[in-house]
Design a protein around this motif. Structure first.
Motif, short mmCIF file in Angstrom:
data_model
loop_
_atom_site.label_atom_id
_atom_site.label_comp_id
_atom_site.label_asym_id
_atom_site.label_seq_id
_atom_site.Cartn_x
_atom_site.Cartn_y
_atom_site.Cartn_z
N VAL A 165 0.84 -1.20 0.00
CA VAL A 165 0.00 0.00 0.00
C VAL A 165 0.87 1.25 0.00
N VAL A 166 1.91 1.25 0.85
CA VAL A 166 2.82 2.41 0.90
C VAL A 166 3.48 2.59 -0.47
N GLY A 167 3.95 1.49 -1.06
CA GLY A 167 4.59 1.58 -2.37
C GLY A 167 3.65 2.05 -3.46
N ALA A 168 2.39 1.63 -3.39
CA ALA A 168 1.42 2.01 -4.41
C ALA A 168 1.21 3.51 -4.46
N TYR A 169 1.36 4.18 -3.31
CA TYR A 169 1.09 5.62 -3.28
C TYR A 169 2.35 6.48 -3.19
N THR A 170 3.53 5.85 -3.19
CA THR A 170 4.77 6.63 -3.12
C THR A 170 5.71 6.37 -4.29
N LEU A 171 5.56 5.24 -4.97
CA LEU A 171 6.45 4.89 -6.08
C LEU A 171 5.71 4.98 -7.41
N PRO A 172 6.44 5.08 -8.52
CA PRO A 172 5.79 5.09 -9.83
C PRO A 172 4.98 3.80 -10.05
N VAL A 173 3.87 3.92 -10.75
CA VAL A 173 2.99 2.78 -10.98
C VAL A 173 3.74 1.66 -11.70
N ASP A 174 4.53 2.00 -12.73
CA ASP A 174 5.28 0.99 -13.48
C ASP A 174 6.23 0.21 -12.58
N THR A 175 6.79 0.89 -11.60
CA THR A 175 7.71 0.23 -10.67
C THR A 175 6.97 -0.73 -9.76
N MET A 176 5.81 -0.29 -9.24
CA MET A 176 5.09 -1.12 -8.29
C MET A 176 4.44 -2.33 -8.93
N VAL A 177 4.22 -2.31 -10.25
CA VAL A 177 3.64 -3.48 -10.91
C VAL A 177 4.53 -4.70 -10.70
N TRP A 178 5.86 -4.52 -10.86
CA TRP A 178 6.77 -5.66 -10.65
C TRP A 178 7.26 -5.75 -9.21
N LEU A 179 7.42 -4.59 -8.56
CA LEU A 179 7.93 -4.60 -7.19
C LEU A 179 6.91 -5.22 -6.23
N GLY A 180 5.62 -5.03 -6.52
CA GLY A 180 4.60 -5.64 -5.67
C GLY A 180 4.71 -7.16 -5.67
N THR A 181 5.02 -7.73 -6.83
CA THR A 181 5.21 -9.18 -6.92
C THR A 181 6.44 -9.62 -6.14
N VAL A 182 7.50 -8.81 -6.20
CA VAL A 182 8.72 -9.13 -5.45
C VAL A 182 8.45 -9.09 -3.95
N ILE A 183 7.72 -8.06 -3.50
CA ILE A 183 7.39 -7.96 -2.08
C ILE A 183 6.59 -9.16 -1.62
N LEU A 184 5.62 -9.58 -2.43
CA LEU A 184 4.81 -10.74 -2.10
C LEU A 184 5.67 -12.00 -2.01
N ALA A 185 6.55 -12.21 -2.99
CA ALA A 185 7.38 -13.41 -3.02
C ALA A 185 8.34 -13.45 -1.82
N VAL A 186 8.95 -12.31 -1.50
CA VAL A 186 9.88 -12.26 -0.37
C VAL A 186 9.14 -12.49 0.94
N SER A 187 7.96 -11.91 1.09
CA SER A 187 7.18 -12.09 2.31
C SER A 187 6.81 -13.55 2.51
N MET A 188 6.38 -14.21 1.43
CA MET A 188 6.01 -15.62 1.52
C MET A 188 7.23 -16.48 1.86
N ALA A 189 8.37 -16.17 1.24
CA ALA A 189 9.59 -16.94 1.50
C ALA A 189 10.02 -16.80 2.95
N LEU A 190 9.96 -15.58 3.48
CA LEU A 190 10.32 -15.36 4.88
C LEU A 190 9.36 -16.09 5.82
#
Length: 229
Positions: A165-190
């Motif tokens: 949510v923080v990234g969605a409103y502070t980072l460029p949309v194009d960045t968050m499209v892929w970064l959101g997936t990275v955040i999800l994957a890292v969270s699940m791995a941890l």
């Protein structure tokens, strides 16, 4: 058989992750759709997959229904507001809803994630399943590990939600499209690593030990006195 099963397990991941991310950039850069339209259309495939799985299995999963509901409401709100960032933020709605539900279940003494973990630990073995039931009824340490496992997952899901949510409103949309997936994957791995190390592994050891103890107690030799030499 093993290869086919692995492919079957990877298919939902590809549909839910690869298709939305790849579809967004394809629709936006190659087709020329707006950011909002590209986000909306790229999220349609995973939503349709969930609906199809419900129709095919003829059962309504609470989690699947929640995912579809969040997707539909998120798209409608985003269209009404004309805000692509809201469409990115709504993706974390499922994580937050599940995370809150898991944490509430821990507080109520009925950790929700136990039923997700149980099949992995008992492995379809009736003796292990019975051992699980006995441990849950009698062992304080086992119940503590159950709560810990769910607690780790609840915190991980809520943390992932906040970051996206923080990234969605502070980072460029194009960045968050892929970064959101990275955040999800890292969270699940941890969550997998931490919950496995401090909860799932000790629980597995307790289930195995309890199973072996029950087998020993039930064996004919255990109840027969040793003959005098």
């Amino acid at each position: 058989m093993t290869t086919n099963r692995k492919r079957g397990n990877l298919a939902p991941l590809l549909v839910d992750v690869a298709v939305p991310v790849g579809g967004y950039y394809l629709l936006k850069d190659a087709v020329g759709l707006s950011t909002l339209a590209a986000l909306g259309w790229s999220s349609a495939v995973p939503a349709l997959r969930i609906v199809w799985s419900v129709v095919k299995e003829r059962t309504i999963s609470a989690l699947a229904a929640l995912i579809v509901f969040v997707n539909v409401v998120g798209v409608l709100l985003s269209l009404a507001a004309g805000d692509p960032r809201l469409m990115l933020a709504k993706d974390s709605g499922v994580s937050s809803a599940i995370g809150i539900g898991v944490l509430v279940s821990v507080m109520l003494g009925r950790p929700m994630m136990s039923e997700v973990m149980r099949p992995w630990l008992v492995q379809g073995d009736a003796e292990r399943d019975a051992a699980w039931a006995r441990l849950r009824a009698r062992s304080v340490s086992f119940r503590r590990a159950e709560r810990t496992f769910s607690l780790v997952w609840g915190v991980a899901l809520l943390g992932e939600c906040v970051l996206r949510v923080v990234g969605a409103y502070t980072l460029p949309v194009d960045t968050m499209v892929w970064l959101g997936t990275v955040i999800l994957a890292v969270s699940m791995a941890l969550a997998f690593f931490v919950s496995g190390a401090i909860a799932a592994r000790p629980m597995a050891q307790m289930v195995i030990a309890e199973t072996e103890a029950a087998r020993t107690a039930a064996s004919p030799a255990a109840g027969t006195p040793a003959s005098a030499g």
